[in-house]
Every structure is written in structure tokens, then in C-alpha cells.
Design an enzyme around this catalytic site. Structure first.
Site, PDB file in Angstrom:
ATOM      1  N   HIS A 106       1.195  -1.346  -0.010  1.00  0.00           N
ATOM      2  CA  HIS A 106       0.022   0.051  -0.128  1.00  0.00           C
ATOM      3  C   HIS A 106       0.900   1.291  -0.055  1.00  0.00           C
ATOM      4  O   HIS A 106       2.049   1.149   0.504  1.00  0.00           O
ATOM      5  CB  HIS A 106      -0.884   0.262   1.314  1.00  0.00           C
ATOM      6  CG  HIS A 106      -1.739  -1.003   1.746  1.00  0.00           C
ATOM      7  ND1 HIS A 106      -1.312  -2.112   2.042  1.00  0.00           N
ATOM      8  CD2 HIS A 106      -3.085  -1.101   1.344  1.00  0.00           C
ATOM      9  CE1 HIS A 106      -2.114  -3.055   2.374  1.00  0.00           C
ATOM     10  NE2 HIS A 106      -3.338  -2.519   1.765  1.00  0.00           N
ATOM     11  N   ASP A 109       2.444   2.196   3.308  1.00  0.00           N
ATOM     12  CA  ASP A 109       3.358   1.044   4.019  1.00  0.00           C
ATOM     13  C   ASP A 109       4.852   1.418   3.562  1.00  0.00           C
ATOM     14  O   ASP A 109       5.687   1.206   4.465  1.00  0.00           O
ATOM     15  CB  ASP A 109       3.153  -0.480   3.155  1.00  0.00           C
ATOM     16  CG  ASP A 109       1.814  -0.961   3.317  1.00  0.00           C
ATOM     17  OD1 ASP A 109       1.157  -0.652   4.282  1.00  0.00           O
ATOM     18  OD2 ASP A 109       1.522  -1.841   2.620  1.00  0.00           O
ATOM     19  N   GLU A 273      -8.909 -13.775  -1.856  1.00  0.00           N
ATOM     20  CA  GLU A 273      -8.022 -14.041  -0.408  1.00  0.00           C
ATOM     21  C   GLU A 273      -8.869 -15.184   0.289  1.00  0.00           C
ATOM     22  O   GLU A 273      -9.961 -15.230   0.431  1.00  0.00           O
ATOM     23  CB  GLU A 273      -8.068 -12.844   0.215  1.00  0.00           C
ATOM     24  CG  GLU A 273      -7.274 -13.069   1.719  1.00  0.00           C
ATOM     25  CD  GLU A 273      -6.845 -11.780   2.463  1.00  0.00           C
ATOM     26  OE1 GLU A 273      -6.586 -10.889   1.752  1.00  0.00           O
ATOM     27  OE2 GLU A 273      -6.895 -11.696   3.633  1.00  0.00           O
ATOM     28  N   HIS A 276     -10.670 -14.489   3.233  1.00  0.00           N
ATOM     29  CA  HIS A 276     -11.985 -13.626   2.743  1.00  0.00           C
ATOM     30  C   HIS A 276     -13.098 -14.460   2.480  1.00  0.00           C
ATOM     31  O   HIS A 276     -14.438 -14.310   2.491  1.00  0.00           O
ATOM     32  CB  HIS A 276     -11.743 -12.586   1.654  1.00  0.00           C
ATOM     33  CG  HIS A 276     -10.804 -11.691   2.258  1.00  0.00           C
ATOM     34  ND1 HIS A 276     -10.292 -10.498   1.323  1.00  0.00           N
ATOM     35  CD2 HIS A 276     -10.114 -11.241   3.430  1.00  0.00           C
ATOM     36  CE1 HIS A 276      -9.598  -9.577   2.219  1.00  0.00           C
ATOM     37  NE2 HIS A 276      -9.305 -10.040   3.309  1.00  0.00           N
ATOM     38  N   ASP A 312     -10.646 -11.662  10.217  1.00  0.00           N
ATOM     39  CA  ASP A 312      -9.497 -11.781   9.326  1.00  0.00           C
ATOM     40  C   ASP A 312      -8.275 -12.186   9.943  1.00  0.00           C
ATOM     41  O   ASP A 312      -7.437 -11.205  10.323  1.00  0.00           O
ATOM     42  CB  ASP A 312      -9.327 -10.717   8.446  1.00  0.00           C
ATOM     43  CG  ASP A 312      -8.938 -11.035   7.108  1.00  0.00           C
ATOM     44  OD1 ASP A 312      -8.562 -11.978   6.656  1.00  0.00           O
ATOM     45  OD2 ASP A 312      -8.639 -10.067   6.081  1.00  0.00           O
ATOM     46  N   ASP A 314      -5.620 -13.768   9.245  1.00  0.00           N
ATOM     47  CA  ASP A 314      -4.262 -13.542   8.263  1.00  0.00           C
ATOM     48  C   ASP A 314      -3.182 -14.576   8.642  1.00  0.00           C
ATOM     49  O   ASP A 314      -2.026 -14.225   8.698  1.00  0.00           O
ATOM     50  CB  ASP A 314      -3.705 -12.267   8.213  1.00  0.00           C
ATOM     51  CG  ASP A 314      -4.944 -11.347   7.580  1.00  0.00           C
ATOM     52  OD1 ASP A 314      -5.625 -11.810   6.368  1.00  0.00           O
ATOM     53  OD2 ASP A 314      -4.850  -9.981   7.455  1.00  0.00           O
ATOM     54  N   ASP A 344      -0.574 -12.607   2.293  1.00  0.00           N
ATOM     55  CA  ASP A 344      -1.184 -11.579   2.861  1.00  0.00           C
ATOM     56  C   ASP A 344      -1.273 -12.129   4.145  1.00  0.00           C
ATOM     57  O   ASP A 344      -2.539 -12.633   4.605  1.00  0.00           O
ATOM     58  CB  ASP A 344      -2.463 -11.204   2.178  1.00  0.00           C
ATOM     59  CG  ASP A 344      -3.038  -9.933   2.526  1.00  0.00           C
ATOM     60  OD1 ASP A 344      -2.630  -9.360   3.768  1.00  0.00           O
ATOM     61  OD2 ASP A 344      -3.946  -9.468   2.094  1.00  0.00           O
TER      62      ASP A 344
HETATM   63  C1  XLS Z   1      -7.644  -6.889   4.093  1.00  0.00           C
HETATM   64  C2  XLS Z   1      -7.135  -6.998   2.763  1.00  0.00           C
HETATM   65  C3  XLS Z   1      -5.828  -6.113   2.325  1.00  0.00           C
HETATM   66  C4  XLS Z   1      -5.736  -6.082   1.023  1.00  0.00           C
HETATM   67  C5  XLS Z   1      -4.724  -5.004   0.333  1.00  0.00           C
HETATM   68  O1  XLS Z   1      -8.272  -7.748   4.574  1.00  0.00           O
HETATM   69  O2  XLS Z   1      -6.674  -8.314   2.683  1.00  0.00           O
HETATM   70  O3  XLS Z   1      -4.640  -6.562   3.162  1.00  0.00           O
HETATM   71  O4  XLS Z   1      -5.190  -7.398   0.579  1.00  0.00           O
HETATM   72  O5  XLS Z   1      -5.533  -3.727   0.724  1.00  0.00           O
HETATM   73 NI    NI Z   2      -5.667  -9.025   0.905  1.00  0.00          NI
HETATM   74 NI    NI Z   3      -7.545  -9.788   4.182  1.00  0.00          NI
END
Ligand code: XLS
Ligand code: NI
Ligand code: NI
Length: 441
Positions: A106, A109, A273, A276, A312, A314, A344
């Protein structure tokens, strides 16, 4: 010529190599062998593994209950540009030692946002010039760039879907700079993740109007980048909830409908993702199949959620069985369109050794490699495809074929049913399919 930093941040860790499944070295790949050919391509080309700047080099493990636990050495400088350069040095050292070829970011970042648009833009330009040099000397490439239009309080009611036009314009200025940065770094794709595009309550929301604004916003962003000569893909990353109660880019099917409605289907594909998909009550393989059917399987954000909770988390991928199901769809689709596998994912808050970031990415890459190998064998050495095709064989000839070709009316179907009389049941053989998956994993 820009002077690049030469400090080593990950001391004592050398190039991560493939050592095979019997290796006891935790800092080696057991299954990810970049040069190994699978289904006509080597693993490096299949996956295009990418490191996510935000999780790996920005997040320090803070959660709603406590401060960060990871005190990164590259975060010490007080000057924002020096800090950004140190972070870039650490990032490129890490990516190079992993033997990966890609990264994603981003805008903010890379460097802390400034006090004005101008200051942010100037900072971005300086760090982008630095990164351009780092890319040139390392061979590392930019898989995609994106903009963070969700953290700053100005976006609390959304960016492209904000009810206030001036916030929308502010977001456009930010996305323009992020597009410029991505193009300057030869980014292969550009991602739009909805951030706060959605609503917390429908009571105060004109959903139709907000969706139209988002369509218009994406169209003008796309037109701008194309005018500048950008040839890459635009990706939308679906997510059903978090941070808003309802995110507009809910899931693959929703986004495809939206793209078609707003005539964006030729420029946009999907970045899917895993976590998600789970939040949308889907499997990743479902999301991938939906996208592949639309010719929009663009890229993957690799991670995993936690089945005991609903956010999420991750985490790094480690579920070989599930990933194998995803790789079956991946191979059937002929891979990704322009994208790659971006991790991610973040290490846990109590993972505080410098080597943990390596262990996490090694595990993720090995999970994908094992899954790809298994999927390839399932396709070539088992009756998987045969069995699946057999379930549809009644459509291969006769009336079934005529139906597929649109040659039968509803009355024809009625007559056929009458002639057939009551039908015998046909097993779906799900357990057999599951056993085949298990056999090759
Ligand atoms: C958030 C998203 C984010 C995107 C990029 O849940 O996964 O990290 O991948 O903005
Ligand atoms: Ni993402
Ligand atoms: Ni995400």
C-alpha cells in the site's frame, strides 16, 4: 545515483534453499523447488510468490489488547524517509534471502503519510526512486501496488463510496499517486481492496448511489492509468465484512456482477483471498472456480483464517488438503491471469524471533508446492477427471446434448420425463472423490 543501505537486518540467516522432504533444517524448503517442472511450468512461474510489505515489515504485532511485540531494527530512525529506506533495505534483504521474486504494497506502507497531499506525494516519489534502484540491483519485481484508503479517519465513512464528494475526490488524489508509484516501479497489476467501501447501517445509507459512485471512480482511475500507458491488470479483492458490517465487494460472484454492470469487465479481474472466502461462508476453491468461469482469476492473497472465530486472522497457509482442492481449480483454469501468490499473512503476536518471518513464508510456500504436486498427480494418475466427467455423461449425446445446444423446448423436456417414468438414483460418490484427494496428498 542513489546510495543504497548496506546494513544486514536478518543476521545469521542465509539464502533459503530447497533441501527436499527429508531435510531437518527448519530454514529450508522441503517441497518448494523453484526450478521443478509441474504441468509444463516450473514452480517459480506457477506461483510468483510475493511478500506483503504491510504484514511483514510494518505490522509489529499490536492488537486491541496490547502494543506491538516486535521491535524491528528498521523502525528506529525518526526521520520518516530514513525509516522508509531502512525498511526497504530490510524488505529487499528478506525477499532476496527467501528467493522470492515479488512484493506488494500500500502507498503508506512504504513511507509514513505526510501532513498534506503534497508532502505525501513528495515522500512517495523519493521512496519510489529508492525502491526502483533496489529492484534493479536485486531483480525483485512489483506484483501489485494499492492505496490505503481506509486507515486515515477521513475515510471513516468510505472513500469512493463516501457520502461526501470531497472525500471521494481526496481518495482519487491518493489513488492517482499510488497508481503513479506502481507504474514508475513497473508494477504488473494494481489492486483495489474495498477498505471501508460498504456500510455500517443501511438506515443512513443510499446503497445504489454509493455503488454507482464506486463504479464511476474505478472507471476514471482505470482511464487515467491506461492513458499513462499502464498495461497491467486491475484487480478487485472481494471481502464480505470487516471493517464495515457489509462490504460492497462481498464475494467473487457479487464483484463479477458489479464489474459487468459498470462495463469494467475487460480491465478488471479478481484478487481472491483465502480468509475472505471463509468469511463469506465459501471455500477458496469455490471463489476461484467462480472467478475462473468468468475469465477473471487474476491473483491470490494466500493466508488462512481460524474456523473457531469470525475475523480476518491472516495466518500463514498450512492446510495442504484445502490448498490441494484450490490447486485443482488453479490447474484447470490454466493458472492465474497476471497475478501471483501473495502472502497476505502475518506471524502471530508472540512470534518474536527474526527467523519466524522466514519460517512462516517457508511453510506457506511448501504448503502451496505440496498442494500443486498433489493436484497434478490427481489429474494425471487418478480417475478423478474421468469420474467427474462421467457424472455429466448424459449431456454428451442424445437429448442431453440437444438440451445443452438449446434445441429442446420446455414441452420437449416434459415429454421426455413422461417417457422415462420414475428414475433410479445415482450416487454422487463424494467419499470416493475425498479418498482420491487423501491418497495423493
Ligand atoms: C484486508 C486485505 C488487504 C488487501 C490490500 O483484509 O486483505 O490486506 O489485500 O489492501
Ligand atoms: Ni488481501
Ligand atoms: Ni484480508
Amino acid at each position: 545515483m542513489i546510495t543504497l543501505g548496506n546494513k544486514e537486518y536478518f543476521k545469521g540467516i542465509n539464502q533459503i534453499k530447497f533441501e527436499g522432504s527429508t531435510s531437518k533444517n527448519p530454514l529450508a524448503f522441503k517441497f518448494y523447488n523453484p526450478d521443478q517442472l509441474v504441468a509444463g511450468k516450473n514452480m517459480r512461474e506457477h506461483f510468483k510468490f510475493s511478500v506483503a510489505y504491510w504484514h511483514s515489515f510494518c505490522g509489529q504485532g499490536a492488537d486491541p489488547f496490547g502494543a506491538g511485540t516486535q521491535n524491528f531494527e528498521w523502525d528506529q530512525a525518526t526521520d520518516p524517509l530514513q525509516a522508509a529506506k531502512d525498511k526497504a533495505d530490510a524488505a529487499f534483504e528478506f525477499i532476496t534471502k527467501m528467493g522470492f521474486e515479488y512484493y506488494c504494497f500500500h502507498d503508506f506502507d512504504l513511507v509514513a503519510e505526510g501532513a498534506s497531499i503534497q508532502e505525501s506525494e513528495d515522500r512517495l516519489k523519493e521512496i519510489v526512486a529508492y525502491l526502483k534502484q533496489k529492484q534493479a540491483t536485486s531483480g525483485v519485481k512489483l506484483l501489485w501496488g494499492t492505496s490505503n484508503c481506509f486507515s486515515n479517519p477521513r475515510y471513516m465513512n468510505g472513500a469512493a463510496t463516501n457520502p461526501d464528494f470531497n472525500v471521494l475526490a481526496r481518495a482519487a488524489a491518493q489513488v492517482k499517486c499510488a497508481l503513479d508509484a506502481t507504474m514508475e516501479l513497473n508494477g504488473e497489476n494494481y489492486v483495489f481492496w474495498g477498505g471501508r467501501e460498504g456500510y455500517m447501517s443501511l438506515l443512513n445509507t443510499d446503497m445504489g448511489r454509493e455503488l454507482d459512485h464506486m463504479g464511476q471512480f474505478l472507471k476514471s482511475a482505470k482511464d487515467y492509468a491506461r492513458k499513462q500507458g499502464f498495461k497491467g491488470n486491475f484487480f478487485i479483492e472481494p471481502k464480505p465484512m470487516e471493517p464495515t458490517k457489509h462490504q460492497y465487494d462481498f464475494d467473487a460472484a457479487t464483484v463479477i456482477g458489479f464489474l459487468n454492470k459498470h462495463d469494467l469487465q475487460n480491465d478488471f479481474k479478481l484478487n481472491l483471498e483465502v480468509n475472505h472466502a471463509t468469511l463469506a461462508n465459501h471455500t477458496m476453491q469455490h471463489e476461484m472456480d467462480v472467478a475462473a468461469q468468468a475469465g477473471m482469476l487474476g491473483s491470490i492473497d494466500a493466508n488462512r483464517g481460524d474456523y473457531q472465530n469470525g475475523w480476518d486472522t491472516d495466518q500463514f497457509p498450512n492446510n495442504v488438503l484445502e490448498t490441494t482442492e484450490a490447486m485443482l481449480v488453479f490447474l484447470k483454469a490454466g493458472g492465474l491471469q497476471g497475478g501471483g501468490i501473495n502472502f497476505d499473512a502475518k506471524i502471530r503476536r508472540n512470534s518474536t524471533d527474526m527467523e519466524d518471518l522466514f519460517l512462516a513464508h517457508i511453510g506457506g510456500a511448501d504448503t502451496f508446492a505440496r498442494a500443486l504436486l498433489a493436484a497434478d498427480r490427481i489429474i494425471n494418475e487418478s480417475d478423478y477427471r474421468l469420474l467427474r466427467n462421467k457424472r455429466y455423461s448424459s449431456f454428451d449425446s442424445g437429448n442431453g446434448k440437444a438440451f445443452e445446444n438449446g434445441q429442446l423446448s420446455f414441452e420437449d423436456l416434459y415429454d421426455i420425463a413422461h417417457k422415462n417414468g420414475e428414475l433410479a438414483t445415482t450416487s454422487g460418490k463424494q467419499e470416493l472423490f475425498e479418498n482420491i484427494l487423501g491418497q495423493f496428498v
